[in-house]
Design an enzyme around this catalytic site. Sequence first.
Site, PDB file in Angstrom:
ATOM      1  N   PRO A 125      69.831  30.704  74.231  1.00 51.26           N
ATOM      2  CA  PRO A 125      70.440  29.448  73.807  1.00 51.26           C
ATOM      3  C   PRO A 125      69.637  28.679  72.764  1.00 51.26           C
ATOM      4  O   PRO A 125      68.416  28.622  72.820  1.00 51.26           O
ATOM      5  CB  PRO A 125      70.529  28.634  75.113  1.00 51.26           C
ATOM      6  CG  PRO A 125      69.566  29.273  76.039  1.00 51.26           C
ATOM      7  CD  PRO A 125      69.535  30.728  75.667  1.00 51.26           C
ATOM      8  N   ASN A 126      70.381  28.115  71.843  1.00 52.77           N
ATOM      9  CA  ASN A 126      69.876  27.250  70.766  1.00 52.77           C
ATOM     10  C   ASN A 126      69.176  28.006  69.637  1.00 52.77           C
ATOM     11  O   ASN A 126      68.771  27.395  68.646  1.00 52.77           O
ATOM     12  CB  ASN A 126      68.961  26.141  71.325  1.00 52.77           C
ATOM     13  CG  ASN A 126      69.675  25.295  72.364  1.00 52.77           C
ATOM     14  OD1 ASN A 126      70.743  24.769  72.083  1.00 52.77           O
ATOM     15  ND2 ASN A 126      69.130  25.189  73.567  1.00 52.77           N
ATOM     16  N   ARG A 134      66.534  23.423  63.925  1.00 52.86           N
ATOM     17  CA  ARG A 134      65.983  22.959  65.197  1.00 52.86           C
ATOM     18  C   ARG A 134      64.452  22.957  65.132  1.00 52.86           C
ATOM     19  O   ARG A 134      63.837  24.017  64.950  1.00 52.86           O
ATOM     20  CB  ARG A 134      66.445  23.922  66.294  1.00 52.86           C
ATOM     21  CG  ARG A 134      65.829  23.681  67.649  1.00 52.86           C
ATOM     22  CD  ARG A 134      66.132  24.829  68.604  1.00 52.86           C
ATOM     23  NE  ARG A 134      65.534  24.588  69.884  1.00 52.86           N
ATOM     24  CZ  ARG A 134      65.245  25.552  70.754  1.00 52.86           C
ATOM     25  NH1 ARG A 134      65.506  26.819  70.471  1.00 52.86           N
ATOM     26  NH2 ARG A 134      64.692  25.246  71.897  1.00 52.86           N
ATOM     27  N   TYR A 161      59.624  26.079  65.177  1.00 54.82           N
ATOM     28  CA  TYR A 161      60.289  27.381  65.030  1.00 54.82           C
ATOM     29  C   TYR A 161      60.394  27.853  63.581  1.00 54.82           C
ATOM     30  O   TYR A 161      60.892  28.946  63.329  1.00 54.82           O
ATOM     31  CB  TYR A 161      61.689  27.323  65.663  1.00 54.82           C
ATOM     32  CG  TYR A 161      61.650  26.998  67.141  1.00 54.82           C
ATOM     33  CD1 TYR A 161      61.104  27.906  68.053  1.00 54.82           C
ATOM     34  CD2 TYR A 161      62.132  25.782  67.635  1.00 54.82           C
ATOM     35  CE1 TYR A 161      61.050  27.613  69.410  1.00 54.82           C
ATOM     36  CE2 TYR A 161      62.084  25.485  68.990  1.00 54.82           C
ATOM     37  CZ  TYR A 161      61.542  26.398  69.868  1.00 54.82           C
ATOM     38  OH  TYR A 161      61.478  26.120  71.209  1.00 54.82           O
ATOM     39  N   ASN A 187      64.510  37.451  73.259  1.00 54.28           N
ATOM     40  CA  ASN A 187      63.992  36.086  73.295  1.00 54.28           C
ATOM     41  C   ASN A 187      64.939  35.304  74.202  1.00 54.28           C
ATOM     42  O   ASN A 187      66.008  34.881  73.769  1.00 54.28           O
ATOM     43  CB  ASN A 187      63.927  35.458  71.905  1.00 54.28           C
ATOM     44  CG  ASN A 187      63.279  34.080  71.949  1.00 54.28           C
ATOM     45  OD1 ASN A 187      63.178  33.470  73.020  1.00 54.28           O
ATOM     46  ND2 ASN A 187      62.857  33.576  70.804  1.00 54.28           N
ATOM     47  N   ALA A 204      65.457  29.144  76.501  1.00 53.94           N
ATOM     48  CA  ALA A 204      65.266  28.317  77.704  1.00 53.94           C
ATOM     49  C   ALA A 204      65.562  29.086  78.994  1.00 53.94           C
ATOM     50  O   ALA A 204      65.013  28.737  80.056  1.00 53.94           O
ATOM     51  CB  ALA A 204      66.140  27.066  77.622  1.00 53.94           C
ATOM     52  N   GLU A 241      59.717  41.013  75.768  1.00 50.22           N
ATOM     53  CA  GLU A 241      60.018  39.574  75.723  1.00 50.22           C
ATOM     54  C   GLU A 241      59.282  38.973  74.518  1.00 50.22           C
ATOM     55  O   GLU A 241      58.089  39.232  74.340  1.00 50.22           O
ATOM     56  CB  GLU A 241      59.527  38.923  77.028  1.00 50.22           C
ATOM     57  CG  GLU A 241      59.701  37.416  77.079  1.00 50.22           C
ATOM     58  CD  GLU A 241      59.046  36.801  78.332  1.00 50.22           C
ATOM     59  OE1 GLU A 241      58.421  37.549  79.118  1.00 50.22           O
ATOM     60  OE2 GLU A 241      59.138  35.575  78.495  1.00 50.22           O
ATOM     61  N   HIS A 247      58.682  35.327  72.143  1.00 51.08           N
ATOM     62  CA  HIS A 247      58.867  33.901  71.883  1.00 51.08           C
ATOM     63  C   HIS A 247      58.290  33.576  70.515  1.00 51.08           C
ATOM     64  O   HIS A 247      57.181  34.010  70.195  1.00 51.08           O
ATOM     65  CB  HIS A 247      58.190  33.048  72.964  1.00 51.08           C
ATOM     66  CG  HIS A 247      58.762  33.308  74.319  1.00 51.08           C
ATOM     67  ND1 HIS A 247      59.964  32.793  74.718  1.00 51.08           N
ATOM     68  CD2 HIS A 247      58.325  34.088  75.330  1.00 51.08           C
ATOM     69  CE1 HIS A 247      60.248  33.224  75.937  1.00 51.08           C
ATOM     70  NE2 HIS A 247      59.267  34.015  76.328  1.00 51.08           N
ATOM     71  N   ARG A 299      52.849  24.455  75.174  1.00 56.52           N
ATOM     72  CA  ARG A 299      53.808  23.357  74.998  1.00 56.52           C
ATOM     73  C   ARG A 299      54.043  22.619  76.330  1.00 56.52           C
ATOM     74  O   ARG A 299      53.125  22.457  77.107  1.00 56.52           O
ATOM     75  CB  ARG A 299      55.091  23.919  74.373  1.00 56.52           C
ATOM     76  CG  ARG A 299      54.814  24.546  72.986  1.00 56.52           C
ATOM     77  CD  ARG A 299      56.068  25.180  72.411  1.00 56.52           C
ATOM     78  NE  ARG A 299      57.137  24.207  72.229  1.00 56.52           N
ATOM     79  CZ  ARG A 299      58.422  24.556  72.118  1.00 56.52           C
ATOM     80  NH1 ARG A 299      58.769  25.828  72.155  1.00 56.52           N
ATOM     81  NH2 ARG A 299      59.337  23.625  71.957  1.00 56.52           N
TER      82      ARG A 299
HETATM   83  C1  DQA Z   1      61.374  29.947  72.824  1.00 57.83           C
HETATM   84  C2  DQA Z   1      60.516  29.081  73.746  1.00 57.83           C
HETATM   85  C3  DQA Z   1      61.365  28.450  74.863  1.00 57.83           C
HETATM   86  O1  DQA Z   1      60.558  27.634  75.683  1.00 57.83           O
HETATM   87  C4  DQA Z   1      62.468  27.596  74.267  1.00 57.83           C
HETATM   88  O2  DQA Z   1      63.302  27.108  75.296  1.00 57.83           O
HETATM   89  C5  DQA Z   1      63.237  28.285  73.199  1.00 57.83           C
HETATM   90  C6  DQA Z   1      62.565  29.183  72.271  1.00 57.83           C
HETATM   91  C7  DQA Z   1      60.569  30.480  71.632  1.00 57.83           C
HETATM   92  O3  DQA Z   1      61.073  31.380  70.964  1.00 57.83           O
HETATM   93  O4  DQA Z   1      59.476  30.010  71.347  1.00 57.83           O
HETATM   94  O5  DQA Z   1      64.427  28.028  73.026  1.00 57.83           O
HETATM   95  O6  DQA Z   1      61.828  31.062  73.570  1.00 57.83           O
END
Ligand code: DQA
Length: 149
Positions: free
Chosen positions: A11-12, A19, A24, A75, A78, A102, A104, A111
């Site tokens: 998500p997002n 964002r 990011y 990835n 959240a 995985e 990120h 964070r």
């Molecule tokens: C994320 C880190 C997560 O905590 C966050 O909710 C994201 C992006 C990252 O790529 O750094 O949406 O996965």
Amino acid sequence: MTQLIMVVNGPNLGRLGVREPDVYGHQDLAELRRLCTQWGGELGVDVDVRQTDDEAEMIGWMHEAVDDNTPVVMNPAAFTHYSYGLADAAHMVTDAGLPLMEVHISNPSARDAFRKHSVISPVATGTITGLGFFGYRLALEAVAHLLES
Ligand code: DQA
């Protein structure tokens, strides 16, 4: 037939570029897709880059990965921090002997407190954090390496 790797984003991440660019970066999902395709080409694999804001859809993609024998770069965004449903689905992938990396973009450990815990890491083959989009390249390389060995 060329090996396929599924690159799934939670998500997002469809909002990359707008964002929190300080966290990011300024590159968007289309650029991530372009880079992953380029890196896959360099590694001799095909990549299928997907993004969803829907937990059920992402879980369905893990079932698809198991059924089609497709390794995964994920990835979970959240979902990382609370989705036991996705963790169970990711576990099915690694249980099937398929690599699941995985990734990120940021370093969640550096964070907010809620980001320090991942329910995906215990079932992932490995985790790469904090390297921006380059983390996806390393994850693709790791999958290619694992498939060779
Ligand atoms: C994320 C880190 C997560 O905590 C966050 O909710 C994201 C992006 C990252 O790529 O750094 O949406 O996965």
